[in-house]
Design an enzyme around this catalytic site. Structure first.
Site, PDB file in Angstrom:
ATOM      1  N   HIS A   6     106.307 -20.725 -81.262  1.00 43.99           N
ATOM      2  CA  HIS A   6     107.337 -20.324 -80.298  1.00 43.99           C
ATOM      3  C   HIS A   6     106.970 -20.851 -78.919  1.00 43.99           C
ATOM      4  O   HIS A   6     106.030 -20.382 -78.289  1.00 43.99           O
ATOM      5  CB  HIS A   6     107.504 -18.802 -80.248  1.00 43.99           C
TER       6      HIS A   6
ATOM      7  N   GLY B 200     121.961 -26.179 -70.152  1.00 43.74           N
ATOM      8  CA  GLY B 200     122.812 -25.802 -71.283  1.00 43.74           C
ATOM      9  C   GLY B 200     122.061 -25.203 -72.454  1.00 43.74           C
ATOM     10  O   GLY B 200     122.569 -25.169 -73.569  1.00 43.74           O
TER      11      GLY B 200
ATOM     12  N   HIS C 124     113.823 -26.879 -79.128  1.00 46.23           N
ATOM     13  CA  HIS C 124     114.439 -27.589 -80.258  1.00 46.23           C
ATOM     14  C   HIS C 124     115.033 -28.897 -79.762  1.00 46.23           C
ATOM     15  O   HIS C 124     115.552 -28.977 -78.660  1.00 46.23           O
ATOM     16  CB  HIS C 124     115.508 -26.738 -80.944  1.00 46.23           C
TER      17      HIS C 124
HETATM   18  P1  5GP Z   1     120.962 -25.150 -77.170  1.00 48.74           P
HETATM   19  O1  5GP Z   1     122.258 -24.962 -76.447  1.00 48.74           O
HETATM   20  O2  5GP Z   1     120.023 -23.988 -76.986  1.00 48.74           O
HETATM   21  O3  5GP Z   1     120.322 -26.482 -76.888  1.00 48.74           O
HETATM   22  O4  5GP Z   1     121.338 -25.221 -78.714  1.00 48.74           O
HETATM   23  C1  5GP Z   1     121.253 -24.153 -79.585  1.00 48.74           C
HETATM   24  C2  5GP Z   1     121.889 -24.604 -80.885  1.00 48.74           C
HETATM   25  O5  5GP Z   1     121.509 -23.702 -81.911  1.00 48.74           O
HETATM   26  C3  5GP Z   1     123.432 -24.606 -80.840  1.00 48.74           C
HETATM   27  O6  5GP Z   1     123.891 -25.923 -81.125  1.00 48.74           O
HETATM   28  C4  5GP Z   1     123.822 -23.590 -81.905  1.00 48.74           C
HETATM   29  O7  5GP Z   1     124.966 -23.972 -82.633  1.00 48.74           O
HETATM   30  C5  5GP Z   1     122.584 -23.509 -82.776  1.00 48.74           C
HETATM   31  N1  5GP Z   1     122.373 -22.212 -83.397  1.00 48.74           N
HETATM   32  C6  5GP Z   1     122.407 -21.007 -82.766  1.00 48.74           C
HETATM   33  N2  5GP Z   1     122.134 -20.024 -83.654  1.00 48.74           N
HETATM   34  C7  5GP Z   1     121.911 -20.645 -84.848  1.00 48.74           C
HETATM   35  C8  5GP Z   1     121.589 -20.136 -86.147  1.00 48.74           C
HETATM   36  O8  5GP Z   1     121.448 -18.941 -86.391  1.00 48.74           O
HETATM   37  N3  5GP Z   1     121.432 -21.065 -87.140  1.00 48.74           N
HETATM   38  C9  5GP Z   1     121.576 -22.393 -86.915  1.00 48.74           C
HETATM   39  N4  5GP Z   1     121.408 -23.221 -87.951  1.00 48.74           N
HETATM   40  N5  5GP Z   1     121.887 -22.899 -85.697  1.00 48.74           N
HETATM   41  C10 5GP Z   1     122.054 -22.027 -84.687  1.00 48.74           C
HETATM   42 ZN    ZN Z   2     110.875 -18.489 -81.353  1.00 48.98          ZN
END
Ligand code: 5GP
Ligand code: ZN
Length: 122
Positions: free
Chosen positions: A46, A101, A108
């Site tokens: 994490h 964003g 990730h």
């Molecule tokens: P960020 O905006 O933080 O860069 O992207 C987070 C991403 O995680 C988003 O594209 C969202 O659709 C994805 N996401 C959020 N919750 C989940 C989940 O429970 N499972 C999966 N597979 N993707 C998730």
């Molecule tokens: Zn985590």
């Protein structure tokens, strides 16, 4: 981390469409894909954001980035420089903090690719 969705996915307590895993990383399909291929490369450790990474994470970050073209090649966003015809390709995106964003505060890398008819690219 308790209450971190990606920690729970990495631990297998929340299901995901997993495509790759090793001792450091897990890769699964984004639940709300923004492209025909939309994968998330997630470290098992994490780490909240890229801004929380230190020298200790140098190899991990390199590993995440180097995995992107391999994943893209296997899942529909491959790119071969100089290839005849449509070469494809993919986006690699890492959002950091609210202005970046970021919605999930577990590091990730987004890997997105494939044909995008709504953009008229192919
Ligand atoms: P960020 O905006 O933080 O860069 O992207 C987070 C991403 O995680 C988003 O594209 C969202 O659709 C994805 N996401 C959020 N919750 C989940 C989940 O429970 N499972 C999966 N597979 N993707 C998730
Ligand atoms: Zn985590």
């Amino acid at each position: 981390m308790d209450n971190c969705i990606f920690c729970k996915i990495a631990a297998g307590t929340i299901p995901s469409k997993k495509v790759y895993e090793d001792e450091d990383l897990i890769v699964f399909h984004d639940i709300n894909p923004a492209a025909p291929m939309h994968l998330l490369v997630v470290p098992r450790e994490h780490i909240s954001t890229l801004a929380d990474c230190t020298d200790r994470h140098q190899a991990l970050l390199g590993k995440m980035l180097l995995l992107a073209p391999k994943l893209a090649g296997e899942h529909g966003g491959g790119y071969i420089d100089g290839a005849d015809g449509p070469a494809g390709g993919f986006k690699s995106l890492l959002n950091t903090g609210p202005d970046g964003g970021q919605e999930v505060y577990h590091l990730h890398l987004h890997v997105m690719g494939g044909p995008r008819p709504w953009r008229g690219q192919r």
